[in-house]
Every structure is written in structure tokens, then in C-alpha cells.
Design an enzyme around this catalytic site. Structure first.
Site, PDB file in Angstrom:
ATOM      1  N   GLY A 254       0.763  -1.248   0.000  1.00  0.00           N
ATOM      2  CA  GLY A 254       0.000   0.000   0.000  1.00  0.00           C
ATOM      3  C   GLY A 254       0.782   1.279   0.000  1.00  0.00           C
ATOM      4  O   GLY A 254       0.210   2.361  -0.198  1.00  0.00           O
ATOM      5  N   PRO A 292       4.436  -5.257  -0.760  1.00  0.00           N
ATOM      6  CA  PRO A 292       4.452  -4.015  -1.538  1.00  0.00           C
ATOM      7  C   PRO A 292       4.395  -4.272  -3.039  1.00  0.00           C
ATOM      8  O   PRO A 292       4.962  -5.248  -3.532  1.00  0.00           O
ATOM      9  CB  PRO A 292       5.798  -3.380  -1.161  1.00  0.00           C
ATOM     10  N   ARG A 294       3.179  -1.265  -5.821  1.00  0.00           N
ATOM     11  CA  ARG A 294       3.417   0.020  -6.488  1.00  0.00           C
ATOM     12  C   ARG A 294       4.759   0.658  -6.099  1.00  0.00           C
ATOM     13  O   ARG A 294       5.485   1.161  -6.963  1.00  0.00           O
ATOM     14  CB  ARG A 294       2.294   0.988  -6.100  1.00  0.00           C
ATOM     15  N   TYR A 334      -9.419   6.046 -12.277  1.00  0.00           N
ATOM     16  CA  TYR A 334      -9.339   6.699 -10.960  1.00  0.00           C
ATOM     17  C   TYR A 334      -9.085   8.199 -11.063  1.00  0.00           C
ATOM     18  O   TYR A 334      -8.667   8.820 -10.101  1.00  0.00           O
ATOM     19  CB  TYR A 334      -8.196   6.116 -10.120  1.00  0.00           C
ATOM     20  N   CYS A 362     -12.307   5.167 -28.591  1.00  0.00           N
ATOM     21  CA  CYS A 362     -13.579   5.880 -28.777  1.00  0.00           C
ATOM     22  C   CYS A 362     -14.364   5.989 -27.482  1.00  0.00           C
ATOM     23  O   CYS A 362     -15.403   5.349 -27.308  1.00  0.00           O
ATOM     24  CB  CYS A 362     -14.391   5.175 -29.856  1.00  0.00           C
ATOM     25  N   GLU A 363     -13.844   6.759 -26.571  1.00  0.00           N
ATOM     26  CA  GLU A 363     -14.482   7.056 -25.283  1.00  0.00           C
ATOM     27  C   GLU A 363     -14.007   8.434 -24.863  1.00  0.00           C
ATOM     28  O   GLU A 363     -12.808   8.718 -24.945  1.00  0.00           O
ATOM     29  CB  GLU A 363     -13.995   6.083 -24.196  1.00  0.00           C
TER      30      GLU A 363
HETATM   31  N1  LLP Z   1      -1.637  -6.949  -1.121  1.00  0.00           N
HETATM   32  C1  LLP Z   1      -2.955  -6.991  -1.414  1.00  0.00           C
HETATM   33  C2  LLP Z   1      -3.794  -8.000  -0.774  1.00  0.00           C
HETATM   34  C3  LLP Z   1      -3.497  -6.075  -2.327  1.00  0.00           C
HETATM   35  O1  LLP Z   1      -4.790  -6.113  -2.600  1.00  0.00           O
HETATM   36  C4  LLP Z   1      -2.652  -5.115  -2.946  1.00  0.00           C
HETATM   37  C5  LLP Z   1      -3.179  -4.162  -3.908  1.00  0.00           C
HETATM   38  C6  LLP Z   1      -1.275  -5.136  -2.609  1.00  0.00           C
HETATM   39  C7  LLP Z   1      -0.806  -6.054  -1.693  1.00  0.00           C
HETATM   40  C8  LLP Z   1      -0.289  -4.185  -3.209  1.00  0.00           C
HETATM   41  O2  LLP Z   1      -0.588  -2.863  -2.913  1.00  0.00           O
HETATM   42  P1  LLP Z   1       0.424  -1.687  -3.371  1.00  0.00           P
HETATM   43  O3  LLP Z   1       1.679  -1.831  -2.544  1.00  0.00           O
HETATM   44  O4  LLP Z   1       0.695  -1.870  -4.802  1.00  0.00           O
HETATM   45  O5  LLP Z   1      -0.323  -0.462  -3.080  1.00  0.00           O
HETATM   46  N2  LLP Z   1      -5.048  -0.579  -9.659  1.00  0.00           N
HETATM   47  C9  LLP Z   1      -4.949   0.372  -8.570  1.00  0.00           C
HETATM   48  C10 LLP Z   1      -4.290  -0.253  -7.365  1.00  0.00           C
HETATM   49  C11 LLP Z   1      -5.040  -1.459  -6.828  1.00  0.00           C
HETATM   50  C12 LLP Z   1      -4.369  -2.086  -5.633  1.00  0.00           C
HETATM   51  C13 LLP Z   1      -5.062  -3.316  -5.223  1.00  0.00           C
HETATM   52  N3  LLP Z   1      -4.419  -4.071  -4.196  1.00  0.00           N
HETATM   53  C14 LLP Z   1      -4.189   1.593  -9.051  1.00  0.00           C
HETATM   54  O6  LLP Z   1      -3.793   1.630 -10.214  1.00  0.00           O
HETATM   55  O7  LLP Z   1      -4.010   2.558  -8.303  1.00  0.00           O
END
Ligand code: LLP
Length: 432
Positions: A254, A292, A294, A334, A362-363
Site C-alpha cells: 500500500g 508491496p 506500487r 481513478y 472511442c471514449e
Molecule cells: N496486497 C494486497 C492483498 C493487495 O490487494 C494489494 C493491492 C497489494 C498487496 C499491493 O498494494 P500496493 O503496494 O501496490 O499499493 N489498480 C490500482 C491499485 C489497486 C491495488 C489493489 N491491491 C491503481 O492503479 O491505483
């Protein structure tokens, strides 16, 4: 995510120091991006190996000396070469589907370092994960506990489990990527978790090994993590007092990145704060898992695109590029903001105008950036920054567009890691 604002022509570069201007050209590590676009065509995703390893190193520093496993969240960018790089650097993996499991294995990932999250695991996915011997299932409902127990007994195994707890903590992020609030579909409610552990203890196909939570994505503050940790530790104490040992705590992922000047804590600073809290509450010896996504790959990647047409108008000026919402779905989904910069410095006399940078799909929702100050002409190339996470992995074939190619840069070397999809691939599995 913040409202659209004008991007100064020489904006700060999220992704620096790996992304930098050199002699009027944008470079990733030692490679000129415009040259890569000429060689491989556009749209093209380009990632920096050094940037990914540097992001990982911040976590490794933060967790040094602890029994901690960094499980990269495969969904952020699931390309095999990226998985291989992170696996070889010591990562385990957080997966959410049988497809991600096979990708990790195909990339040489170690099954014993895989945690399996997600609310809808099928019996077939469970069976395969049991057969290869993953480290832990993060279970998200009572019904899933029962199903996993049945599948495990059926194939003569015992499934190691954590229960994903929904701690009801506000991660202060976009509603679509907030996952730890009562109204979200994820996890078992905090006040039902103890009961769920008691239920799991009675199931012979399961072995309780840990506890898990994940409160959201693109989190830019330490506060929500500390709050979630407190809520989780309360539970760990109650569960252990009930005679069920909890071996590891999985804090999910996250951590946010800088898209538009956000200043999330660095991974090592975040973990210094979290470990201090763990120690203060007497849980310093706990094994840790984190997931992690992102923050490991987001700012290590860019998407290169070419300007097809300029269409100045009465209300809006449109800069039409060859990348679109099928390649980069985050703005459409988003209202996400990604910096957009030219690959070459504009000639001194060229005029800067305010453009909506849009794709050919086309959106009306097919835009990559709104109200961006750019000095551009048709044929120029642009880079959409912070495109290493949740771009290629969310790309689609909408409008029968083939998915982009990908390149991994290492110093002055660049290696194609995914060929551009071919048109015939699009209908390969179709029957007429
Ligand atoms: N663990 C679980 C159970 C998750 O659901 C997620 C992300 C992560 C880890 C990794 O989270 P991160 O470190 O990447 O924040 N498509 C969206 C993001 C969706 C995230 C869903 N879950 C975007 O482009 O912002």
C-alpha cells in the site's frame, strides 16, 4: 487523487535520479528514451532495473536484522522479467490468482515464498497452490476457510493459513483502492476475527500460521499503518491468549509513490516507525511478511507515446497520442494524475499551449492527462511517467488494440522483455 493541474514544461521528474535530462534528451539510466521509441515503436513501456532494485533496497534496509519476507504484489506489474529480477533479489510474491501463481513459477520464483491473497480463490487454484507448496493462504471469509479445508483434505495436505482481517482503518486514499474499511469486500471484520480463528483451529485441513491485513493502496501517511498495526496486535494478543499461536504478521502493501508531488514516507522510514511500534508493544520478535507492489515498480517505469495529431479547439486543445486508456487505464479509472513530459527538449521558439493529452480509443474517458502545458508538434514523442505499476498489468485489448511492448534498461543496455502483441494474437482463441 488530486484534481488535474497544469504540468510545467520542465516539471520535476518522479523517477529521478534514474530518469534525468541529458543533453536535451530524456534518459532512463544511461539510455536515451527517444532512441528506444525509434527502435521498438510506441506505445512502449520502459523500466529501470536500478530503480526497482533501489526501491527494494529501501525496504531491505528498513527490515534489516528482522525475520521479514518481502512478497512483491505481482498485480502491480506481472511481466516475467520483472518477477525474475525481484525473485533473484530475494523477494517472495503476493499473488491473487492461479494465473499469477503460474507466472511466478515461470519466472523461477520460489513456491515456499508465495502468499496467496484474494477473496475468490477457486478450488482448482487452491489445489495447485497446495501441490506446489506455497507459504501461506491469506483467507478472506469463513466460507473460504471451509472450502480450503475440504480441498486440502482431499489432496492429503495441510494448508498453512493467515486470516485477512479488515481492521476498519481509513487509509485516506481513492475509494476504489481503499480496502480496509468496513464497507469494503476484503477480509474478515475485526470483531469476527477471533471467532474465525477458533473455527479454523477446528478444521483438520488447515494450520494457522499468521495474521494478515492490507488497508489500501497509494497510502501517503504513516498514521493509517500505525492504526492498523495497533488493531492487529490487539487481535494477535487475543488469539494467542485463546491458545492459537500466530507465527507471522503480514502487513500487506500500500505504500504510495510520488506522482504529482505527494511525499509518502520512504520505505525504510515507514518501517522504522512500524518496527518501533512493534517493539514498544512487545512484538519485536515476530516474523513479518509485507506485500508491496506500487512502491517497488511504480516510479521505475515510463510509457513512451508518439503524438499523432494536434487538434486545437475553441474550448479545448487536444493532443492525440498513440497510447490510450487500454495501455494506461489509471486516468480513466481513478482520475489518476501521471506527469507527461517530452522526450526531447522543445526548440526555444516553440510555443507552449495547454493540451488535453488523449488516446485514439472511442471514449471521452480516454485521456492520459488534462490541461497539460506542453510545446508539442505531431511526430514528437512524450513519456507518461510513474507508469511502472498498474499500467501494463491492467492493459486491455479494448478497440482491438494490441498491447504495448516492454523494455528493461540496465545501465546503458536495453533489453526487450515483451514483444508487441500481434494482431493475430487478438483472435487466436476465437471460433467463427
Ligand atoms: N496486497 C494486497 C492483498 C493487495 O490487494 C494489494 C493491492 C497489494 C498487496 C499491493 O498494494 P500496493 O503496494 O501496490 O499499493 N489498480 C490500482 C491499485 C489497486 C491495488 C489493489 N491491491 C491503481 O492503479 O491505483
Amino acid at each position: 487523487m488530486k484534481p488535474q493541474t497544469v504540468d510545467p514544461p520542465r516539471a520535476r521528474l518522479p523517477g529521478a535520479p534514474f530518469l534525468a535530462w541529458q543533453g536535451g534528451e530524456l534518459q532512463l539510466e544511461g539510455v536515451a528514451l527517444d532512441q528506444l521509441a525509434t527502435t521498438h515503436g510506441t506505445p512502449l513501456f520502459v523500466y529501470s532495473r536500478a530503480a526497482i532494485l533501489a526501491a527494494l533496497a529501501a525496504y531491505q534496509r528498513g527490515l534489516a536484522g528482522r525475520d521479514a519476507l518481502i512478497c512483491y504484489a505481482v498485480k502491480a506489474n506481472s511481466s516475467l522479467a520483472i518477477l525474475k529480477l525481484l525473485g533473484e533479489a530475494g523477494c517472495g510474491f503476493d499473488i491473487v490468482s492461479g494465473g499469477e501463481l503460474e507466472r511466478v513459477l515461470a519466472a523461477g520464483g520460489v513456491a515456499g515464498k508465495i502468499v496467496f491473497s484474494g477473496i475468490g480463490k477457486t478450488p482448482a487454484e487452491m489445489r495447485r497452490a497446495l501441490e506446489v507448496g506455497i507459504r501461506c493462504f491469506n483467507v478472506e471469509s469463513l466460507a473460504e476457510l471451509d472450502q480450503l479445508d475440504r480441498v486440502a483434505r482431499d489432496c492429503g495436505r495441510v494448508a498453512p493459513i493467515s486470516i485477512r482481517v479488515n481492521p476498519n482503518v481509513d487509509a485516506h486514499t481513492h475509494p476504489y483502492i481503499s480496502t480496509g474499511l468496513k464497507g469494503n469486500k476484503f477480509g474478515i471484520a475485526h470483531d469476527q476475527a477471533l471467532q474465525a480463528y477458533r473455527h479454523a483451529r477446528g478444521l483438520p485441513g488447515l494450520r494457522v500460521t499468521g495474521i494478515d491485513c492490507h488497508i489500501g493502496s497509494q497510502i501517503t501517511e504513516v498514521g493509517p499503518y500505525l492504526e492498523a498495526m495497533d488493531r492487529l496486535l490487539e487481535l494477535v494478543e487475543a488469539i494467542e491468549a485463546d491458545g492459537i499461536p500466530i507465527h507471522h504478521i503480514d502487513f500487506g502493501g500500500g505504500l504510495g509513490i510520488d506522482y504529482q508531488g505527494e511525499s509518502p514516507p520512504a520505505a525504510d522510514a515507514l518501517w522504522a516507525a512500524l518496527l518501533a511500534r512493534l517493539d514498544a508493544r512487545g512484538h519485536g520478535q515476530r516474523a513479518l511478511v509485507i506485500e508491496p507492489g506500487r512502491s517497488l515498480v511504480g516510479n521505475a517505469g515510463v510509457c513512451l507515446t508518439e503524438v499523432l495529431y494536434l487538434k486545437p479547439g475553441e474550448q479545448k486543445n487536444f493532443c492525440i497520442v498513440d497510447a490510450a486508456m487500454n495501455d494506461l487505464p489509471r486516468p480513466a479509472l481513478y482520475q489518476a494524475w501521471h506527469a507527461i513530459v517530452p522526450l526531447r527538449e522543445a526548440a526555444p521558439q516553440s510555443a507552449t499551449l495547454t493540451w488535453d493529452v488523449v488516446g485514439p480509443v472511442c471514449e471521452s474517458g480516454d485521456w492520459l492527462g488534462r490541461d497539460r502545458a506542453l510545446a508539442v508538434r505531431a511526430g514528437d514523442r512524450l513519456a507518461v511517467l510513474s507508469a511502472g505499476a498498474y499500467c501494463m498489468s491492467m492493459a486491455s485489448n479494448y478497440n482491438s488494440r494490441t498491447r504495448a511492448a516492454e523494455v528493461l534498461v540496465d545501465g546503458s543496455q536495453a533489453r526487450l522483455i515483451r514483444r508487441r502483441e500481434q494482431l493475430a494474437d487478438l483472435w487466436r482463441d476465437e471460433l467463427v
